[in-house]
Design a protein around this motif. Structure first.
Motif, mmCIF file in Angstrom:
data_model
loop_
_atom_site.group_PDB
_atom_site.id
_atom_site.type_symbol
_atom_site.label_atom_id
_atom_site.label_comp_id
_atom_site.label_asym_id
_atom_site.label_seq_id
_atom_site.Cartn_x
_atom_site.Cartn_y
_atom_site.Cartn_z
ATOM 1 N N TYR A 146 82.959 19.439 32.489
ATOM 2 C CA TYR A 146 82.030 18.356 32.816
ATOM 3 C C TYR A 146 82.159 17.978 34.303
ATOM 4 N N ILE A 147 83.390 17.853 34.761
ATOM 5 C CA ILE A 147 83.605 17.484 36.176
ATOM 6 C C ILE A 147 83.013 18.565 37.095
ATOM 7 N N GLY A 148 83.262 19.826 36.753
ATOM 8 C CA GLY A 148 82.720 20.922 37.564
ATOM 9 C C GLY A 148 81.197 20.917 37.578
ATOM 10 N N MET A 149 80.583 20.570 36.418
ATOM 11 C CA MET A 149 79.116 20.504 36.342
ATOM 12 C C MET A 149 78.571 19.429 37.254
ATOM 13 N N LYS A 150 79.271 18.295 37.297
ATOM 14 C CA LYS A 150 78.782 17.164 38.092
ATOM 15 C C LYS A 150 79.048 17.371 39.570
ATOM 16 N N MET A 151 80.135 18.060 39.876
ATOM 17 C CA MET A 151 80.569 18.116 41.263
ATOM 18 C C MET A 151 80.192 19.412 41.974
ATOM 19 N N ARG A 152 80.162 20.503 41.250
ATOM 20 C CA ARG A 152 79.867 21.833 41.799
ATOM 21 C C ARG A 152 80.919 22.307 42.797
ATOM 22 N N LYS A 153 81.118 21.569 43.901
ATOM 23 C CA LYS A 153 82.218 21.953 44.792
ATOM 24 C C LYS A 153 82.858 20.696 45.370
ATOM 25 N N GLY A 154 84.052 20.860 45.912
ATOM 26 C CA GLY A 154 84.778 19.709 46.433
ATOM 27 C C GLY A 154 86.070 19.524 45.652
ATOM 28 N N ILE A 155 86.677 18.333 45.827
ATOM 29 C CA ILE A 155 87.976 18.074 45.197
ATOM 30 C C ILE A 155 87.905 16.756 44.428
ATOM 31 N N PRO A 156 88.005 16.810 43.105
ATOM 32 C CA PRO A 156 87.960 15.567 42.329
ATOM 33 C C PRO A 156 89.311 14.843 42.322
ATOM 34 N N PHE A 157 89.225 13.512 42.239
ATOM 35 C CA PHE A 157 90.425 12.680 42.087
ATOM 36 C C PHE A 157 90.273 12.007 40.724
ATOM 37 N N ILE A 158 91.123 12.366 39.782
ATOM 38 C CA ILE A 158 90.931 11.927 38.391
ATOM 39 C C ILE A 158 91.819 10.723 38.097
ATOM 40 N N THR A 159 91.209 9.690 37.534
ATOM 41 C CA THR A 159 91.982 8.499 37.163
ATOM 42 C C THR A 159 91.732 8.203 35.678
ATOM 43 N N GLY A 160 92.555 7.322 35.130
ATOM 44 C CA GLY A 160 92.366 6.902 33.735
ATOM 45 C C GLY A 160 93.160 7.720 32.740
ATOM 46 N N LEU A 161 93.763 8.812 33.166
ATOM 47 C CA LEU A 161 94.552 9.643 32.236
ATOM 48 C C LEU A 161 95.965 9.062 32.138
ATOM 49 N N LYS A 162 96.394 8.756 30.920
ATOM 50 C CA LYS A 162 97.754 8.202 30.761
ATOM 51 C C LYS A 162 98.807 9.306 30.797
ATOM 52 N N SER A 163 98.454 10.449 30.229
ATOM 53 C CA SER A 163 99.396 11.579 30.240
ATOM 54 C C SER A 163 98.608 12.869 30.056
ATOM 55 N N ALA A 164 99.258 13.967 30.355
ATOM 56 C CA ALA A 164 98.634 15.284 30.137
ATOM 57 C C ALA A 164 99.751 16.312 30.119
ATOM 58 N N THR A 165 99.713 17.229 29.163
ATOM 59 C CA THR A 165 100.734 18.286 29.138
ATOM 60 C C THR A 165 100.344 19.356 30.149
ATOM 61 N N ILE A 166 101.295 20.231 30.402
ATOM 62 C CA ILE A 166 101.029 21.319 31.355
ATOM 63 C C ILE A 166 99.911 22.237 30.824
ATOM 64 N N GLU A 167 99.870 22.412 29.512
ATOM 65 C CA GLU A 167 98.832 23.273 28.920
ATOM 66 C C GLU A 167 97.456 22.599 29.034
ATOM 67 N N GLU A 168 97.432 21.272 28.856
ATOM 68 C CA GLU A 168 96.162 20.546 28.978
ATOM 69 C C GLU A 168 95.657 20.595 30.423
ATOM 70 N N LEU A 169 96.572 20.443 31.377
ATOM 71 C CA LEU A 169 96.159 20.514 32.789
ATOM 72 C C LEU A 169 95.630 21.906 33.112
ATOM 73 N N ARG A 170 96.285 22.922 32.577
ATOM 74 C CA ARG A 170 95.813 24.307 32.777
ATOM 75 C C ARG A 170 94.381 24.466 32.261
ATOM 76 N N SER A 171 94.122 23.953 31.042
ATOM 77 C CA SER A 171 92.800 24.137 30.442
ATOM 78 C C SER A 171 91.738 23.317 31.166
ATOM 79 N N MET A 172 92.104 22.129 31.624
ATOM 80 C CA MET A 172 91.139 21.304 32.371
ATOM 81 C C MET A 172 90.742 22.018 33.667
#
Ligand code: F3S
Length: 391
Positions: free
Chosen positions: A205-231
């Motif tokens: 979703y972020i890639g669709m909205k942004m196309r290029k550039g660098i996103p700064f993601i907020t609101g995430l309380k936690s994320a595993t290494i596997e979840e970060l990989r998939s995102m």
């Protein structure tokens, strides 16, 4: 571009034709992007090694390099190939395809590339350090090492990653420069996502909205290494994104200025991704494939535990590295899974393998990246859903 004496010697052919060709690729690339100089790298990851993707022209290009006698100067790994190098017959791949694929891998081996084809080399020992300059090519691995580890790489192509491995250098531009790693847009996530499927949807979703550039993601309380990989993999497939920051989670997030523009993401927004990537109008699935990007040992063992409780009704592929597969084999787990119609495949994946040739018409996937490329590169229909809903 300024070149050191050593780099000039390579370019002038003093070390032979192969080094000259490799340095020329990098100089041309550096000139295009306005790089002032080269920098040393500590590792390289080379993509574009599936015979399905590169064909005879790519095979010839790699064999020419290998025949010139060049050797890599830094640790170099390879991306997935078009088949499991040992168990390709079980996939239904043709002998002709297999022979060409083996020649590609052998050419890279002769150059000194580690023959463990995988898009997650960071899961089995090839883990750069924070701030290290590297030249990696696979887009999901590039975004992982930039964002989660804080190493520095541009999104290399296969030939430039190979040239970087051979020379031990890369042009200094793009994400190697600290100021170019600042984010442009904040994405605030207003719910608590769980598991690799939901993170993959958020990334896409972020890639669709942004196309290029660098996103700064907020609101995430936690994320595993596997979840970060998939995102990251999702983001890198819908947009040409090679770096993201997550507040309080990724290592550079505290040291970059916060962007002014903000986009909020609600759980309902992810429907847009599902609508876009789901192309199947039938419930009959020929194959469910997990492992885009390649799963690690923990994830495969989780699936194994799940299948022991509820055996799948459909044929399943699990894509991983040969490191993980050989452990599973030694424990008899691959045999047990095969009896349930679950094939553990190393060295390859559902996107770079010749799926149409092996008779797949509809595929079940829990990865937005795999869905994106299956839709854009093949006529195979996609059913995108959380793993438990596919099997
Ligand atoms: Fe890896 Fe293949 Fe997906 S190379 S990231 S599993 S498309």
């Amino acid at each position: 571009m300024y070149l050191t004496k050593e780099e000039e010697k390579m370019l002038d052919g003093e070390y032979g034709e192969g080094y000259e060709k490799a340095m020329r690729i990098l100089v041309v690339l550096g000139d295009i992007y306005g790089a002032e100089r080269m920098i040393p790298i500590s590792s390289s990851q080379i993509s574009g090694i599936s015979y399905k993707s590169i064909g005879d022209a790519g095979l010839e290009f790699l064999e020419d390099f290998a025949n010139s006698g060049v050797k890599v100067k830094v640790t170099a790994t390879m991306n997935p190939a078009g088949m499991d190098l040992e168990d390709w017959q079980k996939m239904g791949v043709s002998k002709e395809f297999a022979e060409k694929q083996i020649r590609i891998v052998n050419a890279l081996k002769r150059i000194g590339v580690v023959p463990i084809p995988s898009c997650t080399p960071y899961f089995h020992g090839f883990y750069p350090r924070f701030g290290e300059h590297v030249a990696w090519a696979e887009s999901s691995a590039v975004i992982f090492v930039n964002s989660v580890i804080g190493a520095r790489t541009n999104r290399e192509g296969g030939p430039s990653a190979l040239a970087a491995a051979i020379t031990g250098r890369t042009p200094y531009y793009g994400l190697h420069i600290p100021e170019n790693r600042y984010p442009n847009v904040e994405f605030k996530i207003n719910f608590e996502p769980r598991g690799r499927y939901e993170f993959s949807l958020i990334g896409y979703y972020i890639g669709m909205k942004m196309r290029k550039g660098i996103p700064f993601i907020t609101g995430l309380k936690s994320a595993t290494i596997e979840e970060l990989r998939s995102m990251g993999a999702g983001m890198a497939s819908s947009g040409s994104i090679a770096l993201y920051h997550v507040e309080k989670i990724t290592p550079e997030a505290n040291n970059v200025p916060r962007p002014k523009e903000r986009i909020e993401i609600e759980k309902n927004d992810l429907e847009e991704v599902i609508q876009k990537l789901n192309t199947s109008d039938t419930d009959i699935i020929d194959l469910v494939a997990f492992g885009c990007p390649h799963l690690n040992l923990k994830e495969v063992l989780d699936l194994y535990a799940y299948f022991k409780e509820s055996p799948p009704k459909t044929k399943v592929w699990i894509c991983t590295s040969s490191v993980v597969k050989s452990y599973l084999k030694s424990k008899g787990i691959t045999d047990e899974l095969e009896k349930m119609n679950v094939l553990v495949l190393a060295d390859t994946c559902m996107v770079v393998a010749p799926l149409e040739q092996v008779g797949v018409h509809t595929i079940g996937l829990d990865s937005t990246k795999a869905a994106h490329y299956t839709n854009s590169l093949t006529n195979i229909k996609v059913k995108l859903a959380e793993g438990g809903k596919l099997i």
